[in-house]
Design a protein around this motif. Structure first.
Motif, mmCIF file in Angstrom:
data_model
loop_
_atom_site.group_PDB
_atom_site.id
_atom_site.type_symbol
_atom_site.label_atom_id
_atom_site.label_comp_id
_atom_site.label_asym_id
_atom_site.label_seq_id
_atom_site.Cartn_x
_atom_site.Cartn_y
_atom_site.Cartn_z
ATOM 1 N N LYS A 207 130.877 24.523 40.234
ATOM 2 C CA LYS A 207 129.878 24.052 41.195
ATOM 3 C C LYS A 207 129.365 25.268 41.945
ATOM 4 C CE LYS A 207 131.636 19.369 42.061
ATOM 5 N NZ LYS A 207 132.110 18.422 43.119
ATOM 6 N N PRO A 208 128.067 25.363 42.161
ATOM 7 C CA PRO A 208 127.551 26.534 42.869
ATOM 8 C C PRO A 208 127.675 26.402 44.383
ATOM 9 C CG PRO A 208 125.734 25.125 42.221
ATOM 10 C CD PRO A 208 126.986 24.493 41.660
ATOM 11 N N PHE A 209 127.929 27.532 45.016
ATOM 12 C CA PHE A 209 127.922 27.640 46.466
ATOM 13 C C PHE A 209 126.553 28.187 46.829
ATOM 14 C CE2 PHE A 209 129.617 29.602 50.519
ATOM 15 C CZ PHE A 209 130.084 28.421 51.072
ATOM 16 N N THR A 210 125.857 27.479 47.719
ATOM 17 C CA THR A 210 124.453 27.819 47.979
ATOM 18 C C THR A 210 124.119 27.660 49.456
ATOM 19 O OG1 THR A 210 122.169 27.417 47.230
ATOM 20 C CG2 THR A 210 123.582 25.480 47.529
ATOM 21 N N ALA A 211 122.870 27.861 49.789
ATOM 22 C CA ALA A 211 122.421 27.823 51.181
ATOM 23 C C ALA A 211 121.615 26.561 51.445
ATOM 24 C CB ALA A 211 121.573 29.049 51.497
ATOM 25 N N GLY A 212 122.076 25.741 52.407
ATOM 26 C CA GLY A 212 121.305 24.605 52.875
ATOM 27 C C GLY A 212 120.365 25.028 53.989
ATOM 28 N N ARG A 213 119.844 24.052 54.710
ATOM 29 C CA ARG A 213 118.803 24.364 55.700
ATOM 30 C C ARG A 213 119.322 25.136 56.914
ATOM 31 N NH1 ARG A 213 118.876 18.653 57.772
ATOM 32 N NH2 ARG A 213 117.234 18.093 56.327
ATOM 33 N N TYR A 214 120.636 25.083 57.156
ATOM 34 C CA TYR A 214 121.174 25.747 58.339
ATOM 35 C C TYR A 214 121.682 27.163 58.057
ATOM 36 C CZ TYR A 214 120.948 21.030 60.250
ATOM 37 O OH TYR A 214 120.512 19.797 60.663
ATOM 38 N N ALA A 215 121.562 27.630 56.821
ATOM 39 C CA ALA A 215 121.959 28.998 56.476
ATOM 40 C C ALA A 215 120.735 29.902 56.527
ATOM 41 C CB ALA A 215 122.598 29.032 55.088
ATOM 42 N N ILE A 216 120.931 31.146 56.923
ATOM 43 C CA ILE A 216 119.795 32.047 57.156
ATOM 44 C C ILE A 216 118.931 32.276 55.914
ATOM 45 C CG2 ILE A 216 120.926 34.259 56.723
ATOM 46 C CD1 ILE A 216 118.572 33.447 59.692
ATOM 47 N N PRO A 217 119.449 32.229 54.674
ATOM 48 C CA PRO A 217 118.532 32.403 53.537
ATOM 49 C C PRO A 217 117.401 31.379 53.507
ATOM 50 C CG PRO A 217 120.753 32.779 52.794
ATOM 51 C CD PRO A 217 120.857 32.248 54.209
ATOM 52 N N ASN A 218 117.635 30.192 54.056
ATOM 53 C CA ASN A 218 116.558 29.203 54.121
ATOM 54 C C ASN A 218 115.378 29.752 54.918
ATOM 55 O OD1 ASN A 218 115.979 26.180 53.541
ATOM 56 N ND2 ASN A 218 115.431 26.386 55.702
ATOM 57 N N ALA A 219 115.690 30.436 56.030
ATOM 58 C CA ALA A 219 114.640 31.035 56.865
ATOM 59 C C ALA A 219 114.008 32.237 56.177
ATOM 60 C CB ALA A 219 115.231 31.458 58.208
ATOM 61 N N LEU A 220 114.814 33.032 55.493
ATOM 62 C CA LEU A 220 114.285 34.216 54.812
ATOM 63 C C LEU A 220 113.332 33.814 53.693
ATOM 64 C CD1 LEU A 220 117.555 36.372 54.473
ATOM 65 C CD2 LEU A 220 115.962 36.214 56.406
ATOM 66 N N ILE A 221 113.717 32.803 52.932
ATOM 67 C CA ILE A 221 112.877 32.320 51.833
ATOM 68 C C ILE A 221 111.557 31.778 52.365
ATOM 69 C CG2 ILE A 221 112.700 30.500 50.078
ATOM 70 C CD1 ILE A 221 115.778 30.884 49.691
ATOM 71 N N GLU A 222 111.631 30.998 53.436
ATOM 72 C CA GLU A 222 110.410 30.445 54.031
ATOM 73 C C GLU A 222 109.498 31.551 54.544
ATOM 74 O OE1 GLU A 222 109.097 27.530 57.732
ATOM 75 O OE2 GLU A 222 111.133 27.411 56.938
ATOM 76 N N ALA A 223 110.083 32.536 55.223
ATOM 77 C CA ALA A 223 109.279 33.643 55.758
ATOM 78 C C ALA A 223 108.624 34.448 54.645
ATOM 79 C CB ALA A 223 110.143 34.549 56.619
ATOM 80 N N ALA A 224 109.288 34.513 53.484
ATOM 81 C CA ALA A 224 108.762 35.275 52.349
ATOM 82 C C ALA A 224 107.760 34.480 51.518
ATOM 83 C CB ALA A 224 109.913 35.730 51.463
ATOM 84 N N GLY A 225 107.518 33.227 51.905
ATOM 85 C CA GLY A 225 106.509 32.434 51.222
ATOM 86 C C GLY A 225 107.036 31.493 50.165
ATOM 87 N N GLY A 226 108.359 31.279 50.120
ATOM 88 C CA GLY A 226 108.944 30.379 49.136
ATOM 89 C C GLY A 226 109.476 29.108 49.773
ATOM 90 N N VAL A 227 110.071 28.256 48.937
ATOM 91 C CA VAL A 227 110.688 27.011 49.395
ATOM 92 C C VAL A 227 112.096 26.935 48.817
ATOM 93 C CG1 VAL A 227 110.609 24.495 49.348
ATOM 94 C CG2 VAL A 227 108.482 25.795 49.520
ATOM 95 N N ASN A 228 113.081 26.835 49.681
ATOM 96 C CA ASN A 228 114.464 26.661 49.244
ATOM 97 C C ASN A 228 114.628 25.262 48.667
ATOM 98 O OD1 ASN A 228 117.252 26.574 48.959
ATOM 99 N ND2 ASN A 228 117.658 26.478 51.162
ATOM 100 N N LYS A 306 111.073 41.059 52.764
ATOM 101 C CA LYS A 306 110.118 41.841 51.971
ATOM 102 C C LYS A 306 110.523 41.868 50.502
ATOM 103 C CE LYS A 306 108.676 44.876 55.768
ATOM 104 N NZ LYS A 306 108.629 46.268 56.265
ATOM 105 N N ARG A 307 111.821 42.004 50.237
ATOM 106 C CA ARG A 307 112.279 42.025 48.847
ATOM 107 C C ARG A 307 112.064 40.670 48.177
ATOM 108 N NH1 ARG A 307 118.126 44.151 47.970
ATOM 109 N NH2 ARG A 307 117.113 45.908 49.006
ATOM 110 N N LEU A 308 112.329 39.608 48.916
ATOM 111 C CA LEU A 308 112.099 38.264 48.365
ATOM 112 C C LEU A 308 110.623 38.064 48.040
ATOM 113 C CD1 LEU A 308 114.357 36.116 50.725
ATOM 114 C CD2 LEU A 308 114.791 36.632 48.316
ATOM 115 N N ALA A 309 109.772 38.437 48.957
ATOM 116 C CA ALA A 309 108.319 38.248 48.743
ATOM 117 C C ALA A 309 107.855 39.013 47.519
ATOM 118 C CB ALA A 309 107.556 38.688 49.990
ATOM 119 N N ALA A 310 108.400 40.211 47.319
ATOM 120 C CA ALA A 310 108.005 41.001 46.150
ATOM 121 C C ALA A 310 108.388 40.290 44.860
ATOM 122 C CB ALA A 310 108.656 42.382 46.208
#
Length: 315
Positions: A207-228, A306-310
Motif C-alpha cells: 500500500k502506498p504512503f502518500t500525502a492527503g490534503r493536510y500534508a504540505i505536498p498538497n500545497a506545493l502541488i497546488e502552488a505549482a499548478g497541479g492537483v493532488n 519551482k521543480r514541480l512546476a518544471a
C-alpha cells in the motif's frame, strides 16, 4: 575607532537587550497558547526541515543540538556552518532523558515530527520539566481541526519562531522574501485548466504512503499548478490502496527521496508492476523527485514548487 570585537560585543548586547524588552511573548501553538517569559537559550529541534527553519533564522547560537537528522550532510550547505558545532542528540525521536540530559529549555517538533500523540514526549510531559514546546503548524491536524496545508503554515512557524527568539524583524524579512519570490514565480504559470493530476509516492509497496490534503505536498502541488489526486483525503501523510491511485489516473508522480529505498527503486517498482502500465505518468515517464527536506515544511519549499512546476509544464 572601536575594536571590531567591541563592536560585535555591543551589537550582540543590544540585540539581547531588545529581545529581552520584547518578552514576555505569547504565541499560538496548535490548540495551545504558549507564553515565553525569556528568549530560549538551549533549544533543540527535531528533524532536518525544522532544524533548517531554526538555522535559516540564524538561531544556531540559541541551540544545544538537534535530533532526528540521520544524515548531517543533508542539511542545506548554506546552513551547515551554523550547525557545525551542534551535536546530534539522537538520530531518531528523542526521549525525555535525551532532552533533560541536554538541559534543553525549548523543543521545536511536530506531531509525527518528533512527538507522537499519547507518547512520552509531548508538550505536557516536557512542560513538567520546564521545557517549552512549539509545534510545527502543518502537524496540528493530528490534535485539532485545521484548514488544509498551505504555505501560510510555513510562514506562521517562521514568524512565531521569530517572536519566541526575539528576531521578529529577521523572520518578517525572510517571510516577505519567500512570498515575493513565490508570487513572482506563480504569475508565470499556465491557467488552472491545464492542471495535471499528481500522485505523491512516499513509500510502500503493498500500500502506498502518500500525502492527503493536510500534508504540505498538497500545497506545493497546488502552488505549482497541479492537483493532488488525494486532496479529498482528510488526512496528512497517510496509507491508501493502489486501487484509487489507478482509478484517478495520475499524469505525474512525485517521488519523495529518503530512507533505504531510493527514488530510482521506487520509480522502477511503478514501471515494473503490470497494474500500473496504463497510468499516464508511467506511460510517459513523468516522475519528479523531491528530497525529504523539500517535501516537508521548511525553507526549501519554494524551490520544490519551482521543480514541480518544471515537471508539470515542461518547455
Amino acid at each position: 575607532m572601536r575594536p571590531l570585537s567591541a563592536l560585535i560585543a555591543s551589537t550582540l548586547l543590544a540585540a539581547t537587550s531588545a529581545a529581552a524588552l520584547a518578552h514576555p511573548v505569547t504565541v499560538q501553538s496548535c490548540n495551545r497558547e504558549v507564553t515565553f517569559d525569556t528568549v530560549p537559550t538551549r533549544a533543540v529541534s527535531n528533524d532536518i526541515n525544522l532544524t533548517e527553519m531554526m538555522l535559516a533564522l540564524g538561531l544556531g547560537d540559541h541551540m544545544v543540538g538537534y535530533t532526528g537528522v540521520s544524515d548531517w550532510t543533508a542539511l542545506d550547505p548554506t546552513l551547515r556552518e551554523q550547525a557545525a558545532g551542534l551535536p546530534q542528540l539522537s538520530p531518531s525521536y528523542p526521549t525525555k532523558e535525551v532532552l533533560l540530559g541536554a538541559d534543553a529549555d525549548f523543543y521545536f517538533a511536530g506531531w509525527n515530527y518528533g512527538m507522537n500523540v499519547g507518547g512520552e514526549v509531548t508538550p505536557d510531559t516536557l512542560g513538567e520539566f520546564g521545557i517549552a514546546v512549539y509545534e510545527l503548524t502543518e502537524s496540528c491536524t493530528h490534535v485539532m481541526d485545521k484548514a488544509e496545508a498551505s504555505m501560510d503554515d510555513v510562514y506562521n512557524d517562521l514568524l512565531n519562531l521569530g517572536r519566541i527568539f526575539g528576531v521578529e524583524d529577521r523572520a518578517q524579512a525572510l517571510v516577505e522574501a519567500y512570498k515575493a519570490e513565490l508570487a513572482a514565480f506563480t504569475a508565470t504559470l499556465p491557467t488552472a485548466e491545464a492542471a495535471p493530476r499528481v500522485f505523491v509516492y512516499d513509500s510502500g509497496e503493498d500500500k502506498p504512503f502518500t500525502a492527503g490534503r493536510y500534508a504540505i505536498p498538497n500545497a506545493l502541488i497546488e502552488a505549482a499548478g497541479g492537483v493532488n489526486i488525494m486532496e479529498d483525503v482528510a488526512s496528512s501523510w497517510v496509507e491508501v490502496g493502489w486501487e484509487p491511485v489507478i482509478d484517478r489516473n495520475p499524469e505525474v508522480v512525485v517521488i519523495v527521496d529518503y530512507g533505504d529505498v531510493t527514488a530510482e527503486q521506487k520509480i522502477a517498482f511503478m514501471k515494473e508492476i503490470p497494474a500500473f502500465k496504463d497510468i499516464p505518468a508511467v506511460v510517459n515517464n513523468r516522475f519528479v523527485v523531491l528530497e525529504y527536506t523539500e517535501a516537508t515544511p521548511g525553507p526549501r519549499n519554494i524551490e520544490a514548487i519551482k521543480r514541480l512546476a518544471a515537471a508539470f509544464f515542461p518547455s
